[in-house]
Motif scaffolding. Structure first.
Motif, PDB file in Angstrom:
ATOM      1  N   ASP A  71      32.587 -21.553 107.477  1.00  0.00           N
ATOM      2  CA  ASP A  71      32.249 -20.462 108.041  1.00  0.00           C
ATOM      3  C   ASP A  71      32.363 -19.508 106.959  1.00  0.00           C
ATOM      4  O   ASP A  71      32.190 -19.867 105.735  1.00  0.00           O
ATOM      5  N   ARG A  72      32.407 -18.226 107.546  1.00  0.00           N
ATOM      6  CA  ARG A  72      32.301 -16.989 106.319  1.00  0.00           C
ATOM      7  C   ARG A  72      33.452 -16.992 105.567  1.00  0.00           C
ATOM      8  O   ARG A  72      33.403 -16.379 104.463  1.00  0.00           O
ATOM      9  N   ASN A  73      34.531 -17.541 105.712  1.00  0.00           N
ATOM     10  CA  ASN A  73      35.804 -17.504 104.987  1.00  0.00           C
ATOM     11  C   ASN A  73      35.979 -18.806 104.099  1.00  0.00           C
ATOM     12  O   ASN A  73      37.033 -18.771 103.714  1.00  0.00           O
ATOM     13  N   ASP A 252      32.923 -16.511 112.099  1.00  0.00           N
ATOM     14  CA  ASP A 252      34.116 -16.438 111.667  1.00  0.00           C
ATOM     15  C   ASP A 252      35.104 -17.485 112.709  1.00  0.00           C
ATOM     16  O   ASP A 252      34.941 -17.353 113.970  1.00  0.00           O
ATOM     17  N   LEU A 281      29.279 -13.042 114.215  1.00  0.00           N
ATOM     18  CA  LEU A 281      30.589 -13.711 113.933  1.00  0.00           C
ATOM     19  C   LEU A 281      31.179 -14.629 115.086  1.00  0.00           C
ATOM     20  O   LEU A 281      32.027 -15.356 114.714  1.00  0.00           O
ATOM     21  N   ASN A 609      41.175  -8.406 113.870  1.00  0.00           N
ATOM     22  CA  ASN A 609      41.200  -9.640 113.163  1.00  0.00           C
ATOM     23  C   ASN A 609      42.320 -10.355 113.648  1.00  0.00           C
ATOM     24  O   ASN A 609      42.788 -10.992 112.707  1.00  0.00           O
TER      25      ASN A 609
END
Length: 647
Positions: A71-73, A252, A281, A609
């Protein structure tokens, strides 16, 4: 005579030298042959003894490690896990039925395992290893290894298999892999030799399929020596393959998991898009399924349950589902009218609850009508009669052009399966498809997002992001490939007058924050995080004049599949848009009651978040919001979640 003796004496020395040279060469040759015979008969005796026993050298492909997906993280969404498997080589095993019968006395084999192996051995070359059983235990490996002399041609191997740590949360996005089928091969012009390996895993859906070539990598090669019993004697040479490419998605994982949990129990879809970059996202679909079932071989009961579920868990509704957008489409019609100058923002249209066009009655959702309505009121109250009028003034061609400018009726370029194009119809479209002319009634229906108009939740999220920013925001799903950042989806100016966009945004703000707005109960109370949005309800059945005469049947009294779809779009914060959201609840009855509350909760989760404080909700809803959060937390705690280890 004397002369003859002299000639002989001269020739004799020359003959002697030749004999010496020839003899030396012969002795040298015999020495070399003797040394070579010693090397062959003594030094390499064991090696050639093995070759004398009908040994042979086999070439085997080495499957490369499949690329990982994050994922993006950096949270892993698709990984490789080591698994043990039992394989058989037909030419070394002898009679296949007898070999499998011997194996079944060592470990448990299902009838399906035996039958599948026999069929596979008929399809492939005799020297190609065939997987008898995958994902076996270490005890099975030990038993097969210990009984190797009695099991010629049968060995235990360790390999890599795909695993999806997020399970159902990202099933429709990442997709899944499965064995290459004959049908898959028939679609390829030049199949990779890797596909000849039985049960080789191949991307079937989603990102796994769209990026199959990059994720697959390149095969390596191994030369091995096997004896007449099929046992591997040694590895002669080995050339490692090239691992597949790693992908990082824009998703995310934590927000995606929240979206899936928040929609639990519904047949629904939700898309969250970053207004600044176009990054997706979250792309939620409810219900979902566990992609690991397909990797490991889905059972008949599991497959039947998925196919017979009326909520269609296998469908990626967020990108495949094309729905009448209902009143969310009024944003498109209103902007087309403002841009064409056919109506001034302050000009009013009288709504009596029904509009008569050529003897056909088109009703407003509010039976008694809204009275005099201007542009702001038309969105705030979602008045149908206002759009019946302005739709006729601006015409279907301008409405269709505006829809496409905002992303409706244009297939988004994202690597997911069966992404729908939607429909932004016009006269040419109807003539080409139905060989019929466009009629005024068609325009009236289209003006409120009914009739031929169809849009996916993804397209409606893109539409909202474009209205919020004034830019041609493009959805982006892949953030980087092997660490190389991919182009942003921020986009350039839309080419729509900023004054028109401001009026659309202000009216969407009133939909949520005005006391009489259709989504007033879904407002966000946190200062600076106020939300602007639009409700939508789209009919899936025709209401006859007879039904209207006796009273329209309530959705609650209809079977689930005949109830209206509920839709919602929003962006937030209003003054500085960060995210745009779309929610569609199939047969949810009303956008304000079924879709808007989910949209508000998802928007808050994205802005904070994480779980927002309860004071972000209106005071009379905080107890209910707390119960909702507790329910979602419990669902998340009980799910299989990817570890939070960053790449």
């Amino acid at each position: 005579m004397k002369r003859q003796r002299n000639e002989s004496s001269e020739v004799w020395p020359r003959m002697t030298r030749r004999a010496v040279l020839l003899g030396t060469a012969q002795v040298g040759l015999m020495g070399v042959l003797g040394w070579r015979m010693k090397a062959l008969q003594i030094d390499q005796a064991d090696q050639f003894a093995l070759l004398a026993e009908e040994n042979r050298v086999n070439m085997r492909l080495i499957p490369p490690s499949r690329g990982l997906i994050f994922d993006r993280n950096g949270i892993p969404l698709a990984t490789n896990e080591p698994v043990y498997r039992i394989v058989i080589v037909r030419e070394a095993a002898g009679e296949p039925e007898e070999a499998l019968a011997r194996l079944s006395r060592v470990m448990v084999l299902d009838p399906e395992d035996i039958q599948g192996s026999l069929e596979e051995m008929e399809r492939v070359a005799s020297f190609v290893p065939v997987t008898v059983k995958d994902r076996v235990t270490w005890d099975d490996v030990a038993r097969v290894t210990a009984n190797a002399p009695a099991l010629p041609g049968i060995t235990a191997e360790v390999g890599l298999s795909r695993n999806y740590p997020a399970g159902p949360d990202t099933a429709h996005i990442v997709g899944y892999v499965g064995p290459v089928s004959d049908y898959d091969l028939s679609l390829m012009e030049d199949p990779d030799p890797l596909f000849q390996i039985p049960k080789f895993q191949f991307g079937k859906t989603g990102v796994e399929a769209k990026y199959e070539e990059q994720l697959r990598g390149k095969a390596g090669a191994q030369r091995i020596e096997v004896n007449s019993l099929g046992r591997v004697m040694r590895e002669i040479s080995r050339e490692e393959g090239i691992p597949g490419t790693d992908l990082q998605l824009t998703i995310d994982a934590d927000l995606q998991a929240y979206v899936e949990a928040r929609m639990e129990g519904e047949s629904a879809a939700c898309v969250v898009i970053d207004c600044a970059s176009g990054d997706l996202l979250a792309v939620g679909n409810a219900p979902s399924f566990d992609p690991n079932l397909f990797v490991r071989g889905i059972s008949v009961p599991d497959w039947t349950a998925l196919n017979e579920n009326k909520y269609r868990p296998l469908s990626a509704k967020a990108v495949q589902g094309a729905y009448p957008p209902g009143s969310t489409f009024k944003i498109v019609t209103g902007l087309a009218a403002l841009e064409a100058g056919v109506i001034a923002p302050e000009e009013t249209v009288y709504c009596a609850g029904v509009t008569d066009i050529s003897g056909i009655k088109f009703h407003c959702w509010k039976k008694g009508g809204h009275g005099n309505v201007d542009y702001n009121d038309s969105l705030k109250y979602s008045c149908d009669c206002y759009y019946y009028e302005v739709g006729q003034r601006v015409g279907i061609d301008a409405i269709s052009a505006m829809a496409k400018k905002l992303g409706v009726g244009v297939r988004p370029d994202i690597p997911m399966s069966a992404v729908a194009e939607g429909i932004a119809p016009d006269g040419a479209w109807k003539l080409a498809l139905f060989n019929d002319v466009w009629r005024v009634g068609d325009t009236v229906n289209a003006s409120i997002g009914q009739g031929y108009v169809l849009a996916t939740p993804l397209q409606l999220a893109v539409m909202t992001a474009r209205v919020a920013t004034g830019r041609e925001v493009m959805p982006r799903l892949v953030k980087s490939i092997d660490g190389v950042e991919q182009p942003s989806g921020a986009g350039g100016p839309l080419g729509i007058n900023e004054n028109s966009l401001r009026r659309a945004r202000a009216s969407m703000f009133d939909v949520v924050n005005h006391a009489r707005g259709t989504a007033h109960r879904s407002q966000i109370m946190t200062p600076g995080m106020e939300m602007a949005g639009k409700t939508g309800t789209s009919q899936v059945r025709r209401i006859t004049p007879e039904e209207r005469a006796r009273g329209v049947t309530s959705n609650a009294d209809l079977p689930w599949e005949r109830r209206d779809h509920a839709l919602w779009v929003d962006f937030a914060p209003y003054d500085n848009p960060r995210v745009a959201v779309c929610v569609v609840v199939e047969h949810g009855s009303g956008g304000s009651t079924a879709a808007a509350p989910i949209g508000r909760d998802v928007t808050l989760q994205a802005l904070y978040n994480g779980f927002p404080p309860l004071d972000a909700y209106p005071s009379d809803q905080r107890e209910t919001a707390g119960e909702m959060q507790a329910r979602v937390r419990a669902l998340l705690a009980g799910r299989s979640r990817p570890t939070l280890q960053r790449a």
